[in-house]
Design a protein around this motif. Structure first.
Motif, PDB file in Angstrom:
ATOM      1  N   ASP A  41       6.258   4.536  -4.857  1.00 42.96           N
ATOM      2  CA  ASP A  41       5.802   3.058  -5.188  1.00 42.96           C
ATOM      3  C   ASP A  41       5.176   3.363  -3.060  1.00 42.96           C
ATOM      4  OD1 ASP A  41       5.172   0.293  -5.131  1.00 42.96           O
ATOM      5  OD2 ASP A  41       6.424   0.104  -2.861  1.00 42.96           O
ATOM      6  N   ALA A  42       5.059   4.260  -2.942  1.00 41.52           N
ATOM      7  CA  ALA A  42       3.814   5.023  -1.359  1.00 41.52           C
ATOM      8  C   ALA A  42       2.947   5.670  -1.771  1.00 41.52           C
ATOM      9  CB  ALA A  42       4.852   5.323  -0.367  1.00 41.52           C
ATOM     10  N   ILE A  43       3.146   6.116  -2.559  1.00 40.47           N
ATOM     11  CA  ILE A  43       1.901   6.800  -3.006  1.00 40.47           C
ATOM     12  C   ILE A  43       0.874   5.958  -3.713  1.00 40.47           C
ATOM     13  CG2 ILE A  43       0.742   8.562  -4.819  1.00 40.47           C
ATOM     14  CD1 ILE A  43       2.226   9.744  -2.976  1.00 40.47           C
ATOM     15  N   LEU A  44       1.177   4.913  -5.062  1.00 40.60           N
ATOM     16  CA  LEU A  44       0.800   3.861  -5.179  1.00 40.60           C
ATOM     17  C   LEU A  44      -0.259   2.907  -4.485  1.00 40.60           C
ATOM     18  CD1 LEU A  44       3.131   3.211  -8.384  1.00 40.60           C
ATOM     19  CD2 LEU A  44       0.893   4.536  -8.114  1.00 40.60           C
ATOM     20  N   LYS A  45       0.436   2.391  -3.318  1.00 40.86           N
ATOM     21  CA  LYS A  45      -0.030   1.488  -2.628  1.00 40.86           C
ATOM     22  C   LYS A  45      -0.899   2.458  -1.705  1.00 40.86           C
ATOM     23  CE  LYS A  45       3.927  -1.238  -1.567  1.00 40.86           C
ATOM     24  NZ  LYS A  45       5.265  -1.871  -1.262  1.00 40.86           N
ATOM     25  N   ALA A  46      -1.227   4.289  -1.414  1.00 35.24           N
ATOM     26  CA  ALA A  46      -2.192   4.818  -0.949  1.00 35.24           C
ATOM     27  C   ALA A  46      -3.577   5.163  -1.480  1.00 35.24           C
ATOM     28  CB  ALA A  46      -1.643   6.094  -0.183  1.00 35.24           C
ATOM     29  N   LYS A  47      -3.308   4.691  -2.972  1.00 34.87           N
ATOM     30  CA  LYS A  47      -4.115   4.795  -3.430  1.00 34.87           C
ATOM     31  C   LYS A  47      -5.236   4.974  -2.719  1.00 34.87           C
ATOM     32  CE  LYS A  47      -6.247   3.804  -8.186  1.00 34.87           C
ATOM     33  NZ  LYS A  47      -6.328   3.074  -9.460  1.00 34.87           N
ATOM     34  N   PRO A  48      -6.406   5.509  -2.690  1.00 37.69           N
ATOM     35  CA  PRO A  48      -7.932   5.822  -2.081  1.00 37.69           C
ATOM     36  C   PRO A  48      -8.692   5.122  -2.913  1.00 37.69           C
ATOM     37  CG  PRO A  48      -7.483   8.085  -3.080  1.00 37.69           C
ATOM     38  CD  PRO A  48      -6.322   7.251  -3.375  1.00 37.69           C
ATOM     39  N   ALA A  49      -9.664   4.096  -2.466  1.00 34.93           N
ATOM     40  CA  ALA A  49     -10.776   3.623  -2.369  1.00 34.93           C
ATOM     41  C   ALA A  49     -11.800   4.617  -3.962  1.00 34.93           C
ATOM     42  CB  ALA A  49     -11.680   2.839  -1.504  1.00 34.93           C
ATOM     43  N   ASP A  84     -13.402   9.535   0.512  1.00 33.29           N
ATOM     44  CA  ASP A  84     -12.483   8.407  -0.130  1.00 33.29           C
ATOM     45  C   ASP A  84     -11.650   8.541  -0.868  1.00 33.29           C
ATOM     46  OD1 ASP A  84     -13.998   9.664  -1.715  1.00 33.29           O
ATOM     47  OD2 ASP A  84     -15.239   7.465  -2.324  1.00 33.29           O
ATOM     48  N   GLN A  85     -11.308  10.131  -0.539  1.00 31.38           N
ATOM     49  CA  GLN A  85     -10.241  10.725  -2.296  1.00 31.38           C
ATOM     50  C   GLN A  85      -9.004  10.989  -1.785  1.00 31.38           C
ATOM     51  OE1 GLN A  85     -11.228  11.771  -5.928  1.00 31.38           O
ATOM     52  NE2 GLN A  85     -13.490  11.482  -5.791  1.00 31.38           N
ATOM     53  N   MET A  86      -8.703  11.249  -0.352  1.00 28.90           N
ATOM     54  CA  MET A  86      -7.086  11.842   0.430  1.00 28.90           C
ATOM     55  C   MET A  86      -6.528  10.642   0.158  1.00 28.90           C
ATOM     56  SD  MET A  86      -6.136  13.747   2.355  1.00 28.90           S
ATOM     57  CE  MET A  86      -7.336  15.077   1.997  1.00 28.90           C
ATOM     58  N   VAL A  87      -5.601  11.008  -0.083  1.00 26.62           N
ATOM     59  CA  VAL A  87      -3.821  10.532   0.048  1.00 26.62           C
ATOM     60  C   VAL A  87      -2.964  11.283   0.848  1.00 26.62           C
ATOM     61  CG1 VAL A  87      -2.114  10.273  -1.710  1.00 26.62           C
ATOM     62  CG2 VAL A  87      -4.633   9.727  -2.372  1.00 26.62           C
ATOM     63  N   ARG A  88      -3.407   9.814   2.113  1.00 28.49           N
ATOM     64  CA  ARG A  88      -1.765  10.231   3.266  1.00 28.49           C
ATOM     65  C   ARG A  88      -0.950   9.026   3.370  1.00 28.49           C
ATOM     66  NH1 ARG A  88      -3.905  13.655   9.025  1.00 28.49           N
ATOM     67  NH2 ARG A  88      -2.132  14.678   9.162  1.00 28.49           N
ATOM     68  N   GLY A  89      -0.116   9.548   4.122  1.00 21.16           N
ATOM     69  CA  GLY A  89       0.564   8.518   4.683  1.00 21.16           C
ATOM     70  C   GLY A  89       2.103   8.916   4.782  1.00 21.16           C
ATOM     71  N   VAL A  90       3.217   8.142   5.445  1.00 19.78           N
ATOM     72  CA  VAL A  90       4.727   7.613   5.891  1.00 19.78           C
ATOM     73  C   VAL A  90       5.411   6.692   4.790  1.00 19.78           C
ATOM     74  CG1 VAL A  90       4.109   6.103   7.150  1.00 19.78           C
ATOM     75  CG2 VAL A  90       5.641   8.139   7.218  1.00 19.78           C
ATOM     76  N   VAL A  91       6.738   6.988   4.138  1.00 22.47           N
ATOM     77  CA  VAL A  91       7.583   6.339   3.852  1.00 22.47           C
ATOM     78  C   VAL A  91       8.967   6.726   4.519  1.00 22.47           C
ATOM     79  CG1 VAL A  91       7.725   7.958   1.794  1.00 22.47           C
ATOM     80  CG2 VAL A  91       8.076   5.561   1.225  1.00 22.47           C
ATOM     81  N   GLU A  92       9.722   5.592   4.342  1.00 32.69           N
ATOM     82  CA  GLU A  92      10.608   5.492   4.962  1.00 32.69           C
ATOM     83  C   GLU A  92      12.335   5.810   3.536  1.00 32.69           C
ATOM     84  OE1 GLU A  92      14.263   4.259   8.269  1.00 32.69           O
ATOM     85  OE2 GLU A  92      11.932   3.882   8.716  1.00 32.69           O
ATOM     86  N   LEU A  93      12.184   6.539   3.338  1.00 34.94           N
ATOM     87  CA  LEU A  93      13.167   6.261   2.254  1.00 34.94           C
ATOM     88  C   LEU A  93      14.558   6.041   2.597  1.00 34.94           C
ATOM     89  CD1 LEU A  93      13.668  10.021   0.849  1.00 34.94           C
ATOM     90  CD2 LEU A  93      11.959   8.451   0.310  1.00 34.94           C
ATOM     91  N   PRO A  94      14.918   5.212   1.052  1.00 40.21           N
ATOM     92  CA  PRO A  94      16.460   4.046   2.091  1.00 40.21           C
ATOM     93  C   PRO A  94      17.755   4.585   1.793  1.00 40.21           C
ATOM     94  CG  PRO A  94      15.685   4.066  -0.066  1.00 40.21           C
ATOM     95  CD  PRO A  94      13.893   3.762   0.334  1.00 40.21           C
TER      96      PRO A  94
END
Length: 231
Positions: A194-202, A56-66
């Motif tokens: 911003d993507a990292i902040l939105k991926a903040k785990p519960a 529940d503390q894993m941070v993982r995701g994807v973001v498309e840089l502008p």
């Protein structure tokens, strides 16, 4: 070695290692000191208040840089039939099924991103020990297991960045090239953070974004004032 030491010493000139620079200041300083004979990558590192040993503390995701990453990305797609043709038309560098399996299983991985259609995961799953350690295993949460191979290939080629927190709670990524304009790098950095902040785990407690630093491939690292990144 002495020459390299002299070059790095020069790069650190007029830099205060204890100061927290604004985003604009840091970008300008990094670009000015990226003096290698190649186009250096600008890299960001974030120290997060998480312990990835807990699910529940894993941070993982994807973001498309502008503005993309400036890197040429080679894409492999596991697909067959119409989807294989779709992947080829979208610009995938390697496309196949059993034939691609044999190539990858043999240890040849001349690609940076691996995509698979859902029906191929039974085959691709057998490559877990080969693709997994290299961060190349297709994952539906990252959009790399999908029937929409055209969009997946386009996003990968356009500068999509995958991120995953490491054991020490650090996330790092290349977010552009030193040849990019200041504004382009600033926008890429803000999109990534911003993507990292939105991926903040519960499960994250207390301070989430602890430290942010910026550097180039061969240049010095600078501490950033996080308040100047988030807008």
């Amino acid at each position: 070695m002495a020459r390299e030491g002299k070059r790095l010493k020069s790069a650190y000139a007029e830099i205060d290692r204890t100061k927290f620079y604004t985003l604009a200041e840091a970008v300008a300083l990094i670009k000015a000191r990226a003096t290698a004979k190649f186009d250096e990558t600008v890299e960001i590192a974030l120290n997060l208040g998480v312990d990835p040993r807990y699910s529940d503390q894993m941070v993982r995701g994807v973001v498309e840089l502008p503005h993309g990453t400036g890197k040429t990305v080679r894409v492999a797609v596991f697909a067959k039939g119409d989807k294989a043709e779709e992947a080829k038309k979208a610009g995938a560098d390697l496309v196949g099924a059993d034939d691609l399996f044999e190539i990858v299983n043999g240890g040849t991985m001349d690609f940076d991103r691996c995509i698979a259609t859902p029906d191929m995961m039974g085959l691709v799953g057998r490559l877990g020990k080969v693709l997994g350690p290299r961060g190349l295993m297709p994952n539906p949460k990252l959009g790399t297991v999908t029937a929409n191979v055209t969009e997946a290939v386009r996003a990968a080629k356009a500068g999509q960045v995958q991120f995953r927190v490491e054991k020490a709670g650090i996330v790092h990524a290349g977010i552009g090239k030193a040849s990019f304009g200041d504004d382009q790098l600033v926008e890429n950095i803000r999109s990534f953070v911003d993507a990292i902040l939105k991926a903040k785990p519960a499960g994250a407690k207390g301070s989430y974004l602890k430290k942010v630093s910026l550097s180039s491939t061969m240049g010095p690292g600078l501490k950033l004032d996080a308040s100047t990144i988030v807008v």
